[in-house]
Each structure stands twice: as structure tokens, then as C-alpha cells.
Design an enzyme around this catalytic site. Structure first.
Site, PDB file in Angstrom:
ATOM      1  N   ASN A   7       4.397  42.714 -56.294  1.00 50.88           N
ATOM      2  CA  ASN A   7       4.075  41.543 -55.440  1.00 50.88           C
ATOM      3  C   ASN A   7       5.184  41.152 -54.399  1.00 50.88           C
ATOM      4  O   ASN A   7       6.356  40.422 -55.077  1.00 50.88           O
ATOM      5  CB  ASN A   7       3.663  40.362 -56.295  1.00 50.88           C
ATOM      6  CG  ASN A   7       3.114  39.334 -55.635  1.00 50.88           C
ATOM      7  OD1 ASN A   7       3.077  39.049 -54.195  1.00 50.88           O
ATOM      8  ND2 ASN A   7       2.645  38.257 -56.675  1.00 50.88           N
ATOM      9  N   ARG A  91       0.025  44.052 -54.629  1.00 54.16           N
ATOM     10  CA  ARG A  91      -0.718  42.879 -54.541  1.00 54.16           C
ATOM     11  C   ARG A  91      -0.754  42.775 -52.874  1.00 54.16           C
ATOM     12  O   ARG A  91       0.369  42.475 -52.160  1.00 54.16           O
ATOM     13  CB  ARG A  91      -0.190  41.510 -55.204  1.00 54.16           C
ATOM     14  CG  ARG A  91      -0.826  40.444 -54.789  1.00 54.16           C
ATOM     15  CD  ARG A  91      -0.424  39.240 -55.375  1.00 54.16           C
ATOM     16  NE  ARG A  91      -1.110  38.210 -55.029  1.00 54.16           N
ATOM     17  CZ  ARG A  91      -0.737  36.762 -54.595  1.00 54.16           C
ATOM     18  NH1 ARG A  91       0.227  36.680 -54.835  1.00 54.16           N
ATOM     19  NH2 ARG A  91      -1.756  35.847 -54.335  1.00 54.16           N
ATOM     20  N   HIS A 180      -7.216  34.505 -54.745  1.00 59.11           N
ATOM     21  CA  HIS A 180      -6.872  34.641 -56.009  1.00 59.11           C
ATOM     22  C   HIS A 180      -8.097  35.544 -56.768  1.00 59.11           C
ATOM     23  O   HIS A 180      -8.640  35.359 -57.631  1.00 59.11           O
ATOM     24  CB  HIS A 180      -7.067  33.261 -56.755  1.00 59.11           C
ATOM     25  CG  HIS A 180      -6.097  32.334 -56.682  1.00 59.11           C
ATOM     26  ND1 HIS A 180      -6.529  30.785 -56.374  1.00 59.11           N
ATOM     27  CD2 HIS A 180      -4.858  32.300 -56.479  1.00 59.11           C
ATOM     28  CE1 HIS A 180      -5.168  30.208 -56.215  1.00 59.11           C
ATOM     29  NE2 HIS A 180      -4.259  31.160 -56.134  1.00 59.11           N
ATOM     30  N   GLY A 212      -0.917  27.215 -56.491  1.00 60.28           N
ATOM     31  CA  GLY A 212      -2.184  27.400 -55.803  1.00 60.28           C
ATOM     32  C   GLY A 212      -3.381  27.203 -56.527  1.00 60.28           C
ATOM     33  O   GLY A 212      -3.283  27.971 -57.736  1.00 60.28           O
ATOM     34  N   ARG A 241      -0.160  21.794 -51.168  1.00 57.17           N
ATOM     35  CA  ARG A 241      -0.921  21.812 -50.148  1.00 57.17           C
ATOM     36  C   ARG A 241      -1.995  20.860 -50.293  1.00 57.17           C
ATOM     37  O   ARG A 241      -2.540  20.711 -51.384  1.00 57.17           O
ATOM     38  CB  ARG A 241      -1.874  23.252 -50.335  1.00 57.17           C
ATOM     39  CG  ARG A 241      -0.880  24.360 -49.810  1.00 57.17           C
ATOM     40  CD  ARG A 241      -1.347  25.780 -50.071  1.00 57.17           C
ATOM     41  NE  ARG A 241      -0.618  26.611 -51.024  1.00 57.17           N
ATOM     42  CZ  ARG A 241      -1.089  27.665 -51.741  1.00 57.17           C
ATOM     43  NH1 ARG A 241      -2.277  28.157 -51.313  1.00 57.17           N
ATOM     44  NH2 ARG A 241      -0.213  28.237 -52.504  1.00 57.17           N
ATOM     45  N   ASP A 283       4.950  19.623 -59.258  1.00 58.67           N
ATOM     46  CA  ASP A 283       4.608  20.374 -60.640  1.00 58.67           C
ATOM     47  C   ASP A 283       3.772  19.475 -61.408  1.00 58.67           C
ATOM     48  O   ASP A 283       4.220  18.227 -61.648  1.00 58.67           O
ATOM     49  CB  ASP A 283       6.046  20.484 -61.055  1.00 58.67           C
ATOM     50  CG  ASP A 283       5.892  21.394 -62.385  1.00 58.67           C
ATOM     51  OD1 ASP A 283       6.283  22.728 -62.140  1.00 58.67           O
ATOM     52  OD2 ASP A 283       5.767  20.858 -63.384  1.00 58.67           O
ATOM     53  N   ARG A 285       3.237  19.551 -64.614  1.00 57.75           N
ATOM     54  CA  ARG A 285       3.418  19.070 -65.731  1.00 57.75           C
ATOM     55  C   ARG A 285       4.473  17.853 -65.746  1.00 57.75           C
ATOM     56  O   ARG A 285       4.555  17.091 -66.346  1.00 57.75           O
ATOM     57  CB  ARG A 285       4.473  20.213 -66.307  1.00 57.75           C
ATOM     58  CG  ARG A 285       4.959  19.868 -67.766  1.00 57.75           C
ATOM     59  CD  ARG A 285       5.418  21.222 -68.496  1.00 57.75           C
ATOM     60  NE  ARG A 285       5.800  22.299 -67.706  1.00 57.75           N
ATOM     61  CZ  ARG A 285       5.800  23.466 -68.098  1.00 57.75           C
ATOM     62  NH1 ARG A 285       6.198  23.777 -69.339  1.00 57.75           N
ATOM     63  NH2 ARG A 285       6.243  24.504 -67.396  1.00 57.75           N
ATOM     64  N   ILE A 332      -1.873  25.497 -64.867  1.00 60.95           N
ATOM     65  CA  ILE A 332      -2.305  24.267 -65.000  1.00 60.95           C
ATOM     66  C   ILE A 332      -3.689  24.266 -66.214  1.00 60.95           C
ATOM     67  O   ILE A 332      -3.905  23.767 -67.155  1.00 60.95           O
ATOM     68  CB  ILE A 332      -2.763  23.282 -63.809  1.00 60.95           C
ATOM     69  CG1 ILE A 332      -1.466  23.316 -62.827  1.00 60.95           C
ATOM     70  CG2 ILE A 332      -3.276  21.753 -64.229  1.00 60.95           C
ATOM     71  CD1 ILE A 332      -1.748  22.393 -61.674  1.00 60.95           C
ATOM     72  N   GLY A 333      -4.385  25.219 -65.571  1.00 64.06           N
ATOM     73  CA  GLY A 333      -5.910  25.351 -66.210  1.00 64.06           C
ATOM     74  C   GLY A 333      -5.423  25.740 -67.764  1.00 64.06           C
ATOM     75  O   GLY A 333      -6.316  25.379 -68.691  1.00 64.06           O
ATOM     76  N   GLU A 385      -3.189  39.088 -63.456  1.00 66.01           N
ATOM     77  CA  GLU A 385      -3.409  39.616 -62.049  1.00 66.01           C
ATOM     78  C   GLU A 385      -2.715  40.992 -62.040  1.00 66.01           C
ATOM     79  O   GLU A 385      -3.204  41.816 -61.586  1.00 66.01           O
ATOM     80  CB  GLU A 385      -3.038  38.622 -60.891  1.00 66.01           C
ATOM     81  CG  GLU A 385      -3.914  37.625 -61.032  1.00 66.01           C
ATOM     82  CD  GLU A 385      -3.315  36.210 -60.143  1.00 66.01           C
ATOM     83  OE1 GLU A 385      -3.671  36.255 -59.032  1.00 66.01           O
ATOM     84  OE2 GLU A 385      -2.583  35.447 -60.365  1.00 66.01           O
TER      85      GLU A 385
HETATM   86  P1  AMP Z   1       0.970  29.009 -61.850  1.00 62.89           P
HETATM   87  O1  AMP Z   1       1.169  28.810 -60.380  1.00 62.89           O
HETATM   88  O2  AMP Z   1      -0.340  29.524 -62.365  1.00 62.89           O
HETATM   89  O3  AMP Z   1       2.342  29.423 -62.403  1.00 62.89           O
HETATM   90  O4  AMP Z   1       1.118  27.338 -62.302  1.00 62.89           O
HETATM   91  C1  AMP Z   1       2.103  26.615 -62.295  1.00 62.89           C
HETATM   92  C2  AMP Z   1       1.738  25.075 -62.435  1.00 62.89           C
HETATM   93  O5  AMP Z   1       1.359  25.031 -63.963  1.00 62.89           O
HETATM   94  C3  AMP Z   1       2.637  23.902 -62.210  1.00 62.89           C
HETATM   95  O6  AMP Z   1       2.427  23.028 -61.630  1.00 62.89           O
HETATM   96  C4  AMP Z   1       3.257  23.766 -63.751  1.00 62.89           C
HETATM   97  O7  AMP Z   1       3.686  22.573 -63.804  1.00 62.89           O
HETATM   98  C5  AMP Z   1       1.942  23.946 -64.556  1.00 62.89           C
HETATM   99  N1  AMP Z   1       1.980  23.979 -65.860  1.00 62.89           N
HETATM  100  C6  AMP Z   1       2.729  24.865 -66.522  1.00 62.89           C
HETATM  101  N2  AMP Z   1       2.591  24.497 -68.074  1.00 62.89           N
HETATM  102  C7  AMP Z   1       2.066  23.400 -68.002  1.00 62.89           C
HETATM  103  C8  AMP Z   1       1.868  22.367 -69.136  1.00 62.89           C
HETATM  104  N3  AMP Z   1       2.180  22.553 -70.485  1.00 62.89           N
HETATM  105  N4  AMP Z   1       0.939  21.168 -68.815  1.00 62.89           N
HETATM  106  C9  AMP Z   1       0.705  21.022 -67.350  1.00 62.89           C
HETATM  107  N5  AMP Z   1       0.864  21.950 -66.384  1.00 62.89           N
HETATM  108  C10 AMP Z   1       1.651  22.780 -66.626  1.00 62.89           C
END
Ligand code: AMP
Length: 402
Positions: A7, A91, A180, A212, A241, A283, A285, A332-333, A385
């Protein structure tokens, strides 16, 4: 069959080596600050050796060569020689209307990719650089392109056309493409595998929530609509964004702040979203941590993000005249029980019943978090992915298509 998944960004390169007999990831890592004397090289074998090094890596080919040297290292490598690597999967962000599935990279594909540069000026040029670099570092190995947009090419015209003068579509190909795609496809296919049935006849909403974020409406296993559009800027509130904004507000801001197109672009892509509203962080978290300490702006940011997602879920349930399952994925999900809880508690009108205890239990596994009597099943499915790219690479190299 070993597949190297790449990637490539403009100054970075993420990689994974997968053994496709077992679908095991053998090693992963990234190269950062490519082009610099102090580039960063990271290499990690799951449960094993980890390397972090600062060194001069002047271009993507050098980055791939450095990666190959680590992968074949006599002490901590995971393969004996480069010959064991059968193919490379890339990718590629934007396939425009030209690519509806993954393809073997040929000279013709490369020139089509060049023709698509305008559609994704930040992503497609480095993706092609990565392809050329991999061809130089691994001569003769088949290279496969897997597109973020391909899965969404099944969207009907009513979903993908914007209500702009039709000439904008004909002349400039301005339309919704969606992104995505590999993630939305993967998690919906994993749902079908978990249910032991085909996606035919199923109405699924997939929520990819990460730095994203995008939502997709998947009808009979095909993308029917998705929240990202011509670019990955439309739709949900993301890390930096904005997602949806009234275009009229943008003209107004441009005039008032005397912004150039580039400055506005940078504002919407890099300084908006959770970062822009909260003034705290992009972020999720960190936003949640501040929210739990009672920080009002953090709470508002979280509520806005959750509300935007919930509106899209409602819209897509309406678009498909129902929904059988909702899937959460992405950083996040997969990890935020707070976000999933807040969304699902407000979907009772659809017959959604959340099992609070399961939702609040941390797990890395694919799982349903709704009660057995819930009319809509709610799932958490970690995305992968790289695995999709590697699987497609095997399929394409073996003469099939994906
Ligand atoms: P990704 O781009 O899929 O790697 O996701 C990154 C996002 O996931 C960031 O905003 C992180 O803060 C969030 N994230 C990772 N772990 C947690 C958690 N335990 N609780 C809430 N958000 C999280």
C-alpha cells in the site's frame, strides 16, 4: 503461494507478506519518509522479531528492496529467498469507471492508471510509483491492482449521479465513486460466512469507521450506495475530514477568509472533522477519553459523529426498503463500544436490540452484539483489507477474476 501486499503513499509504503495456503500473515511493516536520509523502516513478525530503524531510503524501489532484505534475512526473515514470493498485490485507491474488479497489471493497465491521475491526484500517482518500484525490485513477478472503488461500481445511476449539469459527468466523470470497497466487501462476505448463507436477498449496512470513515448500503451482496463520493471527503465526520457540508458555505468561507482552492482543500481534508470541531484531536479514542473526563467539546464532537452515522444508517435502511444486518468495522467501529451503543440505542424504531453486555466486552473476534430477538442483527467484524488484496491477487494470477 506467498503474496506480498503493498500500500504505497507518496512517501510511505505499508507491506504484508501472506502465506496464502494458510492465509497467515508472516510479516508486516512500513517504510516512512521515503526520499529522506532519515527514513523509518519497520518490520514485525507476529509473536517474533521486531525491527525499527532510521536509515536512508531514497525511493520506493529502495524501500521495497529493504523490505525484501528483511523478509529473506537469514536470522529473522520469514522466507528463504525472493523466489518464494509468487506475486505482489497493490492497493490502488481510484479505478474510476475503468476497473470494476481486480486486475493483472499490464502496460495497458498502467496507462489507464495514468489517465486516472486527475481523479485521485494524491493517491494514484504514488500507487503507480509503487507498482513500478515493485516491478523493478521483483522482476517477472505478476503484479495485481486491487481498487478501493471497484466494489462500488455496481451502484445504480440514481445513487452515483450528482444533480449537477449532466455535462459535468460526461465531460469530467464527476460522480460518486465510493471508497473502502475492499473493506465493505470483506465484512459483508464475512457476515454471509457467519450466517452460513448467501448475501442474495440480504440488506446489509456496513459502517467502516476509522481515521477515514464510510457507510455502504449492500443489497444482494452488491454495493447500492455509499457515503464517500467523488473523493473520500464526502459523508461521515472523520478524523480530519469534514464529510458533508453545504457547498454554499464553502464559497462563503473562501470569500470571507480569502482562501485559495488549495487552502480550502487543505482545511476540509486536514483541519476539519473531529479535529476541527473538538480542537483537541483527530483521534476518536482521545476524544472519548476527554469526553469521559467531562470535556464538553469532546462530547459534542462524539455526538455529532454518532448522529451523522445514525442519519446515514436511517437513509440507507430507507434506500433499501429495510435492513437485515448492520456491521461495524475499522478502528473505531471495532473498538468503540460507546459509539456502537449510542448508534444502536437510537435504532429501536428498526427493531434493533443491542446486547449491552456483549457490546461492552472487549474482543478481537467477529461477533454479533444484538439480542437473539433483535429484528436487525448487529455485528462487529474486524476488517482485513490486506487479506482481500492477497486473495484477489491469487485469484487473478490463477486466471480468475474478482
Ligand atoms: P483506523 O483508521 O481503522 O486504523 O482507525 C483509527 C481510529 O480508531 C482512531 O480514531 C482511533 O482513535 C480509533 N480507535 C482505536 N482504538 C479505539 C478504542 N479502543 N476506542 C475508540 N476508538 C479507537
Amino acid at each position: 503461494m506467498m503474496v506480498l501486499v503493498l500500500n504505497c503513499g507518496s512517501s510511505s509504503l505499508k507491506y504484508q507478506l501472506l502465506n496464502m495456503e494458510t492465509e497467515q500473515m508472516l510479516a508486516t511493516g512500513l517504510v516512512q519518509r521515503i526520499g529522506m536520509e532519515d527514513a523509518g523502516f519497520e518490520y514485525k513478525v507476529p509473536g517474533g522479531k521486531e525491527i525499527k530503524e532510521v536509515t536512508s531510503i531514497l525511493d520506493h524501489t529502495a524501500g521495497i528492496k529493504k523490505t525484501l532484505a528483511a523478509l529473506t534475512h537469514p536470522e529473522y526473515g520469514v522466507v528463504k529467498s525472493m523466489d518464494e514470493i509468487a506475486a505482489v498485490g497493490h492497493r490502488v485507491v481510484h479505478g474510476g469507471e475503468a476497473f470494476t474488479s481486480s486486475v493483472l497489471i499490464t502496460d495497458e493497465v498502467k496507462s489507464t492508471l495514468r489517465a486516472l491521475f486527475d481523479l485521485a491526484p494524491l493517491h494514484n500517482p504514488p500507487n503507480l510509483t509503487g507498482i513500478l518500484a515493485a516491478e523493478a525490485a521483483l522482476p517477472g513477478k505478476p503484479q495485481v491492482g486491487v481498487f478501493d472503488t471497484a466494489f462500488h461500481q455496481t451502484m445504480p445511476r440514481t445513487s452515483f449521479l450528482y444533480a449537477l449539469p449532466y455535462a459535468m459527468y460526461k465531460r469530467h466523470k464527476v460522480r460518486r465513486y465510493g471508497f473502502h470497497g475492499t473493506s465493505h466487501r470483506y465484512v459483508s462476505e464475512r457476515l454471509a460466512a457467519n450466517l452460513g448463507k448467501s448475501l442474495d436477498g440480504l440488506k446489509v449496512i456496513t459502517c467502516h469507521m476509522g481515521n477515514g470513515s464510510s457507510v455502504a448500503a449492500i443489497l444482494n451482496g452488491k454495493s447500492f450506495d455509499t457515503s464517500m463520493g467523488f473523493t473520500p471527503l464526502e459523508g461521515l465526520i472523520m478524523g480530519t475530514r469534514s464529510g458533508d457540508v453545504d457547498p454554499g458555505a464553502l464559497f462563503y468561507i473562501m470569500q470571507r477568509e480569502e482562501l485559495t482552492v488549495q487552502e480550502l482543500n487543505s482545511m476540509l481534508n486536514k483541519h476539519a472533522g473531529m479535529k476541527g470541531i473538538s480542537g483537541i484531536s483527530s483521534d476518536a479514542r482521545q476524544i472519548e477519553e476527554e469526553m469521559e473526563k467531562g470535556e464538553a467539546r469532546a462530547k459534542e464532537t462524539f455526538d455529532m459523529m454518532e448522529y451523522r452515522l445514525r442519519k446515514y444508517i436511517g437513509a440507507y435502511a430507507a434506500a433499501m426498503n429495510g435492513v437485515d444486518a448492520i456491521i461495524f468495522t475499522g478502528g473505531i467501529g471495532e473498538n468503540s463500544n460507546l459509539l456502537r451503543g449510542a448508534v444502536c440505542r437510537n435504532l429501536s424504531y428498526l427493531g434493533v436490540e443491542l446486547d449491552e453486555e456483549i457490546n461492552n466486552t472487549r474482543s478481537k473476534k467477529e461477533r454479533t452484539i444484538s439480542t437473539p430477538s433483535s429484528k436487525v442483527q448487529i455485528w462487529v467484524i474486524p476488517t482485513n483489507e490486506e487479506l482481500v488484496i492477497a486473495r484477489d491477487t491469487v485469484a487473478v494470477v490463477n486466471g480468475g477474476s474478482r
